[in-house]
Design a protein around this motif. Sequence first.
Motif, PDB file in Angstrom:
ATOM      1  N   GLU A   1      35.309  91.034  47.226  1.00 53.41           N
ATOM      2  CA  GLU A   1      34.260  90.387  48.003  1.00 53.41           C
ATOM      3  C   GLU A   1      34.128  91.227  49.264  1.00 53.41           C
ATOM      4  O   GLU A   1      35.105  91.419  50.000  1.00 53.41           O
ATOM      5  CB  GLU A   1      34.661  88.954  48.352  1.00 53.41           C
ATOM      6  CG  GLU A   1      34.892  88.121  47.109  1.00 53.41           C
ATOM      7  CD  GLU A   1      34.637  86.637  47.291  1.00 53.41           C
ATOM      8  OE1 GLU A   1      34.757  86.148  48.432  1.00 53.41           O
ATOM      9  OE2 GLU A   1      34.327  85.975  46.288  1.00 53.41           O
TER      10      GLU A   1
ATOM     11  N   VAL B   1      32.703  91.564  52.778  1.00 61.46           N
ATOM     12  CA  VAL B   1      32.142  90.701  53.830  1.00 61.46           C
ATOM     13  C   VAL B   1      31.736  91.565  55.022  1.00 61.46           C
ATOM     14  O   VAL B   1      32.521  92.404  55.485  1.00 61.46           O
ATOM     15  CB  VAL B   1      33.160  89.606  54.242  1.00 61.46           C
ATOM     16  CG1 VAL B   1      32.688  88.849  55.484  1.00 61.46           C
ATOM     17  CG2 VAL B   1      33.386  88.634  53.085  1.00 61.46           C
TER      18      VAL B   1
ATOM     19  N   ALA C   1      32.736  84.190  62.897  1.00 60.10           N
ATOM     20  CA  ALA C   1      32.666  82.805  62.399  1.00 60.10           C
ATOM     21  C   ALA C   1      33.652  82.695  61.250  1.00 60.10           C
ATOM     22  O   ALA C   1      34.089  83.710  60.701  1.00 60.10           O
ATOM     23  CB  ALA C   1      31.256  82.481  61.892  1.00 60.10           C
ATOM     24  N   GLY C   2      34.010  81.493  60.888  1.00 63.30           N
ATOM     25  CA  GLY C   2      34.804  81.267  59.686  1.00 63.30           C
ATOM     26  C   GLY C   2      36.198  81.851  59.741  1.00 63.30           C
ATOM     27  O   GLY C   2      36.892  81.761  60.762  1.00 63.30           O
TER      28      GLY C   2
ATOM     29  N   LEU D   1      27.672  88.017  55.866  1.00 65.80           N
ATOM     30  CA  LEU D   1      27.314  87.865  54.461  1.00 65.80           C
ATOM     31  C   LEU D   1      28.380  88.460  53.569  1.00 65.80           C
ATOM     32  O   LEU D   1      29.174  89.288  54.021  1.00 65.80           O
ATOM     33  CB  LEU D   1      25.950  88.481  54.134  1.00 65.80           C
ATOM     34  CG  LEU D   1      25.810  89.982  53.910  1.00 65.80           C
ATOM     35  CD1 LEU D   1      24.620  90.266  53.019  1.00 65.80           C
ATOM     36  CD2 LEU D   1      25.614  90.686  55.234  1.00 65.80           C
ATOM     37  N   LYS D   2      28.390  87.982  52.331  1.00 66.53           N
ATOM     38  CA  LYS D   2      29.342  88.471  51.337  1.00 66.53           C
ATOM     39  C   LYS D   2      28.565  89.116  50.202  1.00 66.53           C
ATOM     40  O   LYS D   2      27.595  88.541  49.706  1.00 66.53           O
ATOM     41  CB  LYS D   2      30.167  87.293  50.807  1.00 66.53           C
ATOM     42  CG  LYS D   2      31.286  87.660  49.864  1.00 66.53           C
ATOM     43  CD  LYS D   2      30.961  87.618  48.402  1.00 66.53           C
ATOM     44  CE  LYS D   2      30.431  86.327  47.891  1.00 66.53           C
ATOM     45  NZ  LYS D   2      30.198  86.327  46.420  1.00 66.53           N
TER      46      LYS D   2
ATOM     47  N   SER E   1      26.408  82.475  50.165  1.00 60.49           N
ATOM     48  CA  SER E   1      27.228  83.663  50.416  1.00 60.49           C
ATOM     49  C   SER E   1      26.902  84.346  51.750  1.00 60.49           C
ATOM     50  O   SER E   1      27.315  85.478  51.984  1.00 60.49           O
ATOM     51  CB  SER E   1      27.060  84.646  49.258  1.00 60.49           C
ATOM     52  OG  SER E   1      25.705  84.953  49.070  1.00 60.49           O
TER      53      SER E   1
ATOM     54  N   ARG F   1      30.741  72.773  53.567  1.00 58.73           N
ATOM     55  CA  ARG F   1      32.172  72.939  53.871  1.00 58.73           C
ATOM     56  C   ARG F   1      32.638  71.885  54.869  1.00 58.73           C
ATOM     57  O   ARG F   1      33.715  71.332  54.749  1.00 58.73           O
ATOM     58  CB  ARG F   1      32.455  74.335  54.450  1.00 58.73           C
ATOM     59  CG  ARG F   1      32.258  75.480  53.465  1.00 58.73           C
ATOM     60  CD  ARG F   1      32.773  76.821  54.003  1.00 58.73           C
ATOM     61  NE  ARG F   1      32.458  77.907  53.083  1.00 58.73           N
ATOM     62  CZ  ARG F   1      31.406  78.729  53.218  1.00 58.73           C
ATOM     63  NH1 ARG F   1      30.599  78.625  54.265  1.00 58.73           N
ATOM     64  NH2 ARG F   1      31.186  79.666  52.334  1.00 58.73           N
TER      65      ARG F   1
HETATM   66  P1  TMP Z   1      34.746  83.539  55.628  1.00 55.15           P
HETATM   67  O1  TMP Z   1      34.471  83.519  57.084  1.00 55.15           O
HETATM   68  O2  TMP Z   1      35.127  82.192  55.062  1.00 55.15           O
HETATM   69  O3  TMP Z   1      35.704  84.635  55.236  1.00 55.15           O
HETATM   70  O4  TMP Z   1      33.357  83.897  54.911  1.00 55.15           O
HETATM   71  C1  TMP Z   1      32.652  85.076  55.225  1.00 55.15           C
HETATM   72  C2  TMP Z   1      31.333  85.090  54.458  1.00 55.15           C
HETATM   73  O5  TMP Z   1      31.558  85.174  53.077  1.00 55.15           O
HETATM   74  C3  TMP Z   1      30.494  83.824  54.651  1.00 55.15           C
HETATM   75  O6  TMP Z   1      29.134  84.208  54.750  1.00 55.15           O
HETATM   76  C4  TMP Z   1      30.707  83.028  53.411  1.00 55.15           C
HETATM   77  C5  TMP Z   1      30.988  84.079  52.371  1.00 55.15           C
HETATM   78  N1  TMP Z   1      31.964  83.649  51.369  1.00 55.15           N
HETATM   79  C6  TMP Z   1      31.604  83.662  50.040  1.00 55.15           C
HETATM   80  O7  TMP Z   1      30.466  83.996  49.684  1.00 55.15           O
HETATM   81  N2  TMP Z   1      32.546  83.301  49.119  1.00 55.15           N
HETATM   82  C7  TMP Z   1      33.789  82.943  49.458  1.00 55.15           C
HETATM   83  O8  TMP Z   1      34.600  82.620  48.580  1.00 55.15           O
HETATM   84  C8  TMP Z   1      34.150  82.928  50.849  1.00 55.15           C
HETATM   85  C9  TMP Z   1      35.523  82.520  51.290  1.00 55.15           C
HETATM   86  C10 TMP Z   1      33.207  83.303  51.763  1.00 55.15           C
END
Ligand code: TMP
Length: 238
Positions: free
Chosen positions: A90, A92, A98-99, A176-177, A199, A217
Amino acid sequence: MLVKQKIYEGKAKIIFTGPQQGTLIQYFKDDATAFNAKKFDVLDGKGEINNLISEFIMNKIKEKGIPTHFLERINSREQLILDCKIIPLEVVIRNIAAGSICSRLGVKSGLKFKEPLIEFYYKNDNLGDPIVNDSHISLLEWSTHTELKQVKVFALEVNNILSRYFLKVGITLIDLKLEFGRVKVDNRLVVADEISPDSCRLCDAISQEKFDKDIFRFDTGDLVSSYRKLAKRLGVIL
Ligand code: TMP
Protein backbone atom coordinates in the motif's frame (compact mmCIF):
# COMPACT_ATOMS: atom_id res chain seq x y z
CA MET A 1 -16.94 -15.70 -24.01
CA LEU A 2 -15.59 -17.11 -20.73
CA VAL A 3 -17.88 -18.02 -17.81
CA LYS A 4 -17.58 -15.44 -14.99
CA GLN A 5 -15.90 -16.98 -11.95
CA LYS A 6 -15.00 -15.44 -8.61
CA ILE A 7 -11.23 -15.48 -8.18
CA TYR A 8 -10.68 -13.28 -5.13
CA GLU A 9 -12.79 -11.57 -2.48
CA GLY A 10 -11.36 -8.64 -0.58
CA LYS A 11 -12.92 -6.44 2.10
CA ALA A 12 -14.59 -3.97 -0.26
CA LYS A 13 -14.40 -5.64 -3.67
CA ILE A 14 -14.66 -8.97 -5.46
CA ILE A 15 -12.59 -9.91 -8.49
CA PHE A 16 -14.11 -12.12 -11.18
CA THR A 17 -12.66 -13.51 -14.39
CA GLY A 18 -13.23 -11.16 -17.32
CA PRO A 19 -14.95 -11.57 -20.70
CA GLN A 20 -11.66 -11.61 -22.62
CA GLN A 21 -8.25 -13.12 -21.92
CA GLY A 22 -6.15 -10.69 -19.90
CA THR A 23 -9.16 -8.92 -18.34
CA LEU A 24 -10.92 -9.14 -14.98
CA ILE A 25 -14.12 -7.74 -13.50
CA GLN A 26 -13.84 -5.67 -10.33
CA TYR A 27 -17.12 -5.62 -8.32
CA PHE A 28 -17.67 -2.94 -5.64
CA LYS A 29 -19.40 -4.24 -2.51
CA ASP A 30 -21.37 -2.15 0.00
CA ASP A 31 -19.18 -3.49 2.82
CA ALA A 32 -17.27 -0.98 4.89
CA THR A 33 -14.42 -2.05 7.14
CA ALA A 34 -11.88 -0.22 9.26
CA PHE A 35 -9.06 -1.06 11.64
CA ASN A 36 -8.24 -4.27 9.76
CA ALA A 37 -11.92 -5.28 9.64
CA LYS A 38 -12.43 -5.00 13.42
CA LYS A 39 -15.16 -2.51 12.50
CA PHE A 40 -17.61 -3.68 9.86
CA ASP A 41 -20.91 -2.55 8.37
CA VAL A 42 -22.86 -2.79 5.14
CA LEU A 43 -23.69 0.67 3.82
CA ASP A 44 -26.35 0.74 1.15
CA GLY A 45 -25.10 2.62 -1.94
CA LYS A 46 -21.40 2.71 -1.03
CA GLY A 47 -20.32 0.25 -3.75
CA GLU A 48 -22.12 2.15 -6.50
CA ILE A 49 -20.79 5.56 -5.54
CA ASN A 50 -17.20 4.28 -5.17
CA ASN A 51 -17.46 2.58 -8.56
CA LEU A 52 -18.41 5.94 -10.12
CA ILE A 53 -15.83 8.00 -8.22
CA SER A 54 -13.02 5.53 -8.91
CA GLU A 55 -13.92 5.43 -12.63
CA PHE A 56 -13.80 9.24 -12.72
CA ILE A 57 -10.44 9.47 -10.92
CA MET A 58 -8.80 6.65 -12.89
CA ASN A 59 -9.86 8.40 -16.13
CA LYS A 60 -8.49 11.73 -14.83
CA ILE A 61 -5.04 10.31 -14.16
CA LYS A 62 -5.10 8.26 -17.37
CA GLU A 63 -5.75 11.49 -19.35
CA LYS A 64 -2.58 12.88 -17.77
CA GLY A 65 -0.51 9.92 -18.91
CA ILE A 66 -0.53 7.67 -15.83
CA PRO A 67 -0.99 4.00 -16.80
CA THR A 68 -3.80 2.25 -14.91
CA HIS A 69 -5.53 -1.13 -14.87
CA PHE A 70 -8.90 0.53 -15.54
CA LEU A 71 -10.55 -0.19 -18.91
CA GLU A 72 -14.22 0.76 -18.52
CA ARG A 73 -17.17 0.76 -16.16
CA ILE A 74 -19.51 -2.10 -17.07
CA ASN A 75 -22.50 -1.27 -14.85
CA SER A 76 -23.37 0.33 -11.52
CA ARG A 77 -21.12 -2.01 -9.52
CA GLU A 78 -18.59 -3.45 -11.95
CA GLN A 79 -15.54 -2.33 -13.89
CA LEU A 80 -13.53 -4.08 -16.57
CA ILE A 81 -9.85 -4.03 -15.62
CA LEU A 82 -6.57 -5.47 -16.88
CA ASP A 83 -5.43 -8.68 -15.23
CA CYS A 84 -2.43 -7.67 -13.11
CA LYS A 85 -0.06 -9.21 -10.63
CA ILE A 86 -0.58 -6.94 -7.64
CA ILE A 87 2.57 -5.71 -5.90
CA PRO A 88 1.86 -6.42 -2.20
CA LEU A 89 2.29 -2.81 -1.08
CA GLU A 90 0.00 0.00 0.00
CA VAL A 91 1.69 3.18 -1.17
CA VAL A 92 0.57 6.10 1.00
CA ILE A 93 1.29 9.69 0.01
CA ARG A 94 0.70 12.29 2.71
CA ASN A 95 0.39 16.05 2.13
CA ILE A 96 -0.93 16.82 5.62
CA ALA A 97 -0.48 14.72 8.77
CA ALA A 98 -3.53 12.65 9.73
CA GLY A 99 -4.34 9.13 10.85
CA SER A 100 -1.65 6.57 11.60
CA ILE A 101 1.36 8.86 11.19
CA CYS A 102 0.06 10.93 14.10
CA SER A 103 -0.34 7.98 16.45
CA ARG A 104 2.84 6.22 15.27
CA LEU A 105 5.23 9.17 15.37
CA GLY A 106 3.45 11.68 17.60
CA VAL A 107 3.11 14.12 14.70
CA LYS A 108 0.48 16.81 15.23
CA SER A 109 -2.62 16.24 13.12
CA GLY A 110 -2.90 18.98 10.47
CA LEU A 111 0.86 19.54 10.04
CA LYS A 112 1.53 20.44 6.38
CA PHE A 113 4.55 18.61 5.00
CA LYS A 114 7.05 20.69 2.98
CA GLU A 115 6.77 18.07 0.27
CA PRO A 116 4.61 14.93 -0.10
CA LEU A 117 5.73 12.15 2.23
CA ILE A 118 5.69 8.60 0.86
CA GLU A 119 5.27 5.49 2.98
CA PHE A 120 4.96 1.81 2.11
CA TYR A 121 2.92 -0.77 3.96
CA TYR A 122 3.18 -4.50 3.36
CA LYS A 123 -0.28 -5.74 2.30
CA ASN A 124 -0.89 -8.57 4.73
CA ASP A 125 -4.06 -8.62 6.84
CA ASN A 126 -2.70 -11.24 9.24
CA LEU A 127 0.19 -8.92 10.09
CA GLY A 128 -2.00 -5.78 10.11
CA ASP A 129 -0.31 -4.20 7.04
CA PRO A 130 2.97 -3.21 8.75
CA ILE A 131 5.00 -0.20 7.57
CA VAL A 132 8.12 -1.20 5.59
CA ASN A 133 11.01 0.56 3.85
CA ASP A 134 12.83 0.31 0.51
CA SER A 135 15.26 -2.33 1.87
CA HIS A 136 12.44 -4.65 2.99
CA ILE A 137 10.79 -4.22 -0.39
CA SER A 138 13.82 -5.08 -2.51
CA LEU A 139 15.40 -7.72 -0.21
CA LEU A 140 12.11 -9.54 0.32
CA GLU A 141 11.59 -9.27 -3.45
CA TRP A 142 8.21 -7.57 -3.44
CA SER A 143 9.58 -5.15 -6.03
CA THR A 144 12.92 -4.23 -7.59
CA HIS A 145 14.88 -0.98 -7.06
CA THR A 146 14.07 0.14 -10.58
CA GLU A 147 10.38 -0.68 -10.31
CA LEU A 148 10.08 0.99 -6.91
CA LYS A 149 11.67 4.13 -8.33
CA GLN A 150 8.95 4.18 -11.00
CA VAL A 151 6.26 3.48 -8.37
CA LYS A 152 7.42 6.60 -6.48
CA VAL A 153 7.42 8.73 -9.64
CA PHE A 154 3.86 7.64 -10.50
CA ALA A 155 2.66 8.00 -6.89
CA LEU A 156 3.93 11.58 -6.64
CA GLU A 157 2.52 12.43 -10.04
CA VAL A 158 -0.93 11.03 -9.14
CA ASN A 159 -0.85 12.99 -5.88
CA ASN A 160 0.06 16.14 -7.80
CA ILE A 161 -2.65 15.69 -10.44
CA LEU A 162 -5.34 14.91 -7.88
CA SER A 163 -4.33 17.58 -5.34
CA ARG A 164 -4.60 20.20 -8.07
CA TYR A 165 -7.84 18.79 -9.43
CA PHE A 166 -9.56 18.58 -6.03
CA LEU A 167 -8.45 22.09 -5.15
CA LYS A 168 -10.29 23.39 -8.23
CA VAL A 169 -13.52 22.23 -6.56
CA GLY A 170 -12.43 23.54 -3.16
CA ILE A 171 -11.32 20.22 -1.70
CA THR A 172 -8.01 19.43 0.02
CA LEU A 173 -6.36 16.06 -0.60
CA ILE A 174 -4.85 15.26 2.80
CA ASP A 175 -3.45 11.84 1.87
CA LEU A 176 -4.11 8.90 -0.41
CA LYS A 177 -3.32 5.23 -0.78
CA LEU A 178 -2.40 3.67 -4.10
CA GLU A 179 -1.75 0.13 -5.19
CA PHE A 180 0.28 -0.93 -8.20
CA GLY A 181 0.33 -4.02 -10.38
CA ARG A 182 2.16 -5.50 -13.35
CA VAL A 183 -0.08 -6.26 -16.33
CA LYS A 184 0.14 -10.02 -16.89
CA VAL A 185 0.42 -9.85 -20.69
CA ASP A 186 3.26 -7.34 -20.94
CA ASN A 187 4.57 -6.73 -17.40
CA ARG A 188 3.76 -2.98 -17.58
CA LEU A 189 3.56 -1.16 -14.23
CA VAL A 190 0.08 0.32 -13.67
CA VAL A 191 -1.97 1.94 -10.90
CA ALA A 192 -4.42 -0.76 -9.77
CA ASP A 193 -7.23 -1.31 -7.24
CA GLU A 194 -9.43 1.77 -6.72
CA ILE A 195 -9.01 5.45 -5.95
CA SER A 196 -12.01 6.53 -3.93
CA PRO A 197 -12.88 8.23 -0.64
CA ASP A 198 -12.25 4.82 0.97
CA SER A 199 -8.58 5.19 0.10
CA CYS A 200 -8.04 8.98 0.41
CA ARG A 201 -8.57 11.65 3.05
CA LEU A 202 -10.43 14.63 1.63
CA CYS A 203 -11.95 17.71 3.22
CA ASP A 204 -13.48 21.02 2.21
CA ALA A 205 -10.61 23.52 1.89
CA ILE A 206 -12.51 26.15 3.92
CA SER A 207 -14.99 24.45 6.25
CA GLN A 208 -12.82 21.31 6.73
CA GLU A 209 -15.94 19.15 6.27
CA LYS A 210 -14.77 15.59 5.68
CA PHE A 211 -15.62 13.46 2.65
CA ASP A 212 -13.80 10.20 3.39
CA LYS A 213 -13.87 6.92 5.32
CA ASP A 214 -12.83 8.60 8.60
CA ILE A 215 -16.59 9.34 8.86
CA PHE A 216 -17.14 5.58 9.19
CA ARG A 217 -13.94 4.91 11.17
CA PHE A 218 -14.96 7.38 13.87
CA ASP A 219 -18.78 7.38 13.49
CA THR A 220 -19.03 11.07 12.74
CA GLY A 221 -21.83 11.03 10.17
CA ASP A 222 -23.48 9.36 7.22
CA LEU A 223 -20.71 8.04 4.99
CA VAL A 224 -22.74 7.43 1.84
CA SER A 225 -24.33 10.90 1.82
CA SER A 226 -20.88 12.46 2.26
CA TYR A 227 -19.51 10.37 -0.63
CA ARG A 228 -22.49 11.50 -2.74
CA LYS A 229 -21.79 15.14 -1.84
CA LEU A 230 -18.19 14.63 -2.98
CA ALA A 231 -19.36 12.99 -6.23
CA LYS A 232 -21.60 16.01 -6.89
CA ARG A 233 -18.73 18.44 -6.28
CA LEU A 234 -16.66 16.47 -8.80
CA GLY A 235 -19.51 16.45 -11.32
CA VAL A 236 -19.67 12.65 -11.23
CA ILE A 237 -23.39 12.69 -10.37
CA LEU A 238 -26.00 15.42 -10.69
P1 TMP B 1 -3.50 5.83 7.68
O1 TMP B 1 -3.30 7.22 8.16
O2 TMP B 1 -4.54 5.06 8.46
O3 TMP B 1 -2.20 5.08 7.54
O4 TMP B 1 -4.10 5.95 6.20
C1 TMP B 1 -3.43 6.66 5.19
C2 TMP B 1 -4.29 6.67 3.93
O5 TMP B 1 -4.44 5.38 3.41
C3 TMP B 1 -5.71 7.18 4.16
O6 TMP B 1 -6.08 7.98 3.06
C4 TMP B 1 -6.56 5.95 4.20
C5 TMP B 1 -5.80 4.98 3.33
N1 TMP B 1 -5.89 3.60 3.79
C6 TMP B 1 -6.39 2.64 2.93
O7 TMP B 1 -6.80 2.94 1.80
N2 TMP B 1 -6.42 1.35 3.37
C7 TMP B 1 -5.98 0.98 4.58
O8 TMP B 1 -6.04 -0.21 4.92
C8 TMP B 1 -5.47 1.99 5.46
C9 TMP B 1 -4.98 1.64 6.84
C10 TMP B 1 -5.43 3.28 5.02
